[in-house]
Design an enzyme around this catalytic site. Structure first.
Site, PDB file in Angstrom:
ATOM      1  N   LYS A  14       3.201  28.672   4.764  1.00  0.00           N
ATOM      2  CA  LYS A  14       5.080  28.850   4.548  1.00  0.00           C
ATOM      3  C   LYS A  14       4.712  29.678   3.363  1.00  0.00           C
ATOM      4  CE  LYS A  14       5.677  24.186   5.507  1.00  0.00           C
ATOM      5  NZ  LYS A  14       4.007  23.881   5.543  1.00  0.00           N
ATOM      6  N   ARG A  89      12.925  18.374   7.172  1.00  0.00           N
ATOM      7  CA  ARG A  89      11.213  17.905   7.142  1.00  0.00           C
ATOM      8  C   ARG A  89      11.678  16.298   8.186  1.00  0.00           C
ATOM      9  NH1 ARG A  89       7.792  19.706   3.251  1.00  0.00           N
ATOM     10  NH2 ARG A  89       5.594  19.113   3.454  1.00  0.00           N
ATOM     11  N   ARG A 128      -8.453  25.253   0.284  1.00  0.00           N
ATOM     12  CA  ARG A 128      -7.722  24.946  -1.115  1.00  0.00           C
ATOM     13  C   ARG A 128      -7.971  23.642  -1.940  1.00  0.00           C
ATOM     14  NH1 ARG A 128      -1.685  25.211  -0.434  1.00  0.00           N
ATOM     15  NH2 ARG A 128      -1.494  23.306  -0.054  1.00  0.00           N
ATOM     16  N   ARG A 134      -3.530  20.457  -6.062  1.00  0.00           N
ATOM     17  CA  ARG A 134      -2.383  20.073  -6.268  1.00  0.00           C
ATOM     18  C   ARG A 134      -3.286  18.513  -5.668  1.00  0.00           C
ATOM     19  NH1 ARG A 134       0.910  23.112  -1.321  1.00  0.00           N
ATOM     20  NH2 ARG A 134       1.291  21.127  -0.750  1.00  0.00           N
ATOM     21  N   ARG A 146      -0.761  13.314   5.481  1.00  0.00           N
ATOM     22  CA  ARG A 146       0.560  14.683   5.539  1.00  0.00           C
ATOM     23  C   ARG A 146       0.307  14.794   6.641  1.00  0.00           C
ATOM     24  NH1 ARG A 146      -2.659  18.272   1.247  1.00  0.00           N
ATOM     25  NH2 ARG A 146      -0.447  19.509   1.989  1.00  0.00           N
TER      26      ARG A 146
END
Ligand code: AP5
Ligand code: MG
Length: 197
Positions: A14, A89, A128, A134, A146
């Protein structure tokens, strides 16, 4: 105005595709994840509260993100349109967004939904996590939390827009450029018609 939701599970691309789409179409990018991370880095009360949920891979309460989106819509009255990334969401967020846009005499034109296999999502986010800093990418357990949260609360948000025939599914695997081209084909087609009648 042309308002689009770029939808998909964590890691579906996204953010990557949003950057390219806003450059092409001059839309205002509204990523609730980015807005929340900015609150966290500024150590605001909202950020500190949100961090508790985000660090565990859980969704932040609806009223927090809806308030942020409301402020962001008001702050940009003269844009060509909005690209929503990571919002809505939940069913409640979707209903609120429709109401906020209706107050401004506009609507969601399309939800472009990126489809990526679970295996590929985990591979991308673990990779990542080695460099991003993060906290929610930092280990596979949080990444899986998640994804579970996505299936439990978010995947069904597509049904809300499907009722209005506004969902277009796009395969989100392949090169970034290939996926971008598929997204722009759809947007170019939809921009020619009035989708908010
Ligand atoms: P958010 O920031 O929205 O994160 P997310 O949805 O979990 O997804 P990501 O941003 O990690 O992935 P992405 O789909 O943007 O993919 P990306 O382009 O980065 O939300 C974070 C948290 O904030 C939530 O868990 C929640 O706690 C809270 N939150 C946010 N919004 C909320 C809301 N509305 N309500 C409640 N809580 C909310 O790509 C991922 C990786 O893949 C990158 O490394 C990228 O380089 C790579 N990649 C991209 N495309 C490709 C490709 N084609 N091939 C190979 N690799 C690729
Ligand atoms: Mg993102």
């Amino acid at each position: 105005m042309f308002n689009l939701i770029l939808f998909g599970p964590p890691g579906s691309g996204k953010g990557t595709q949003s950057e390219k789409l806003i450059a092409k179409y001059h839309l205002k990018h509204l990523s609730t994840g980015d807005l929340l991370r900015s609150e966290i880095s500024r150590k605001t009360p909202l950020g500190l509260e949100a961090k508790k949920f985000m660090d565990q891979g859980f969704l932040v309460p609806d009223e927090v993100v809806i308030g942020m989106i409301n402020d962001a819509l008001d702050a940009h009255p003269d844009v060509a349109g909005f690209l929503f990334d990571g919002f809505p969401r939940t069913a409640i967020q979707a209903q609120e967004l429709d109401d906020l846009l209706a107050d401004k005499n506009t609507c969601i034109d399309v939800m472009l939904a990126l489809e990526v296999s679970e295996e590929e999502l985990i591979k991308r986010l673990v990779k990542r996590g080695q460099i991003s800093g993060r906290s929610d990418d930092s280990n596979e357990m949080i990444i899986r939390a998640r994804l579970i949260e996505y299936h439990k609360k978010t995947a069904s948000v597509a049904d809300h827009y499907q009722k209005e025939n506004k969902v277009v599914i796009v395969r989100g695997e392949g090169t970034i450029e290939e996926i971008f081209n598929k997204l722009t084909d759809e947007i170019d087609r939809l921009m020619k018609q009035d989708n908010c009648l």
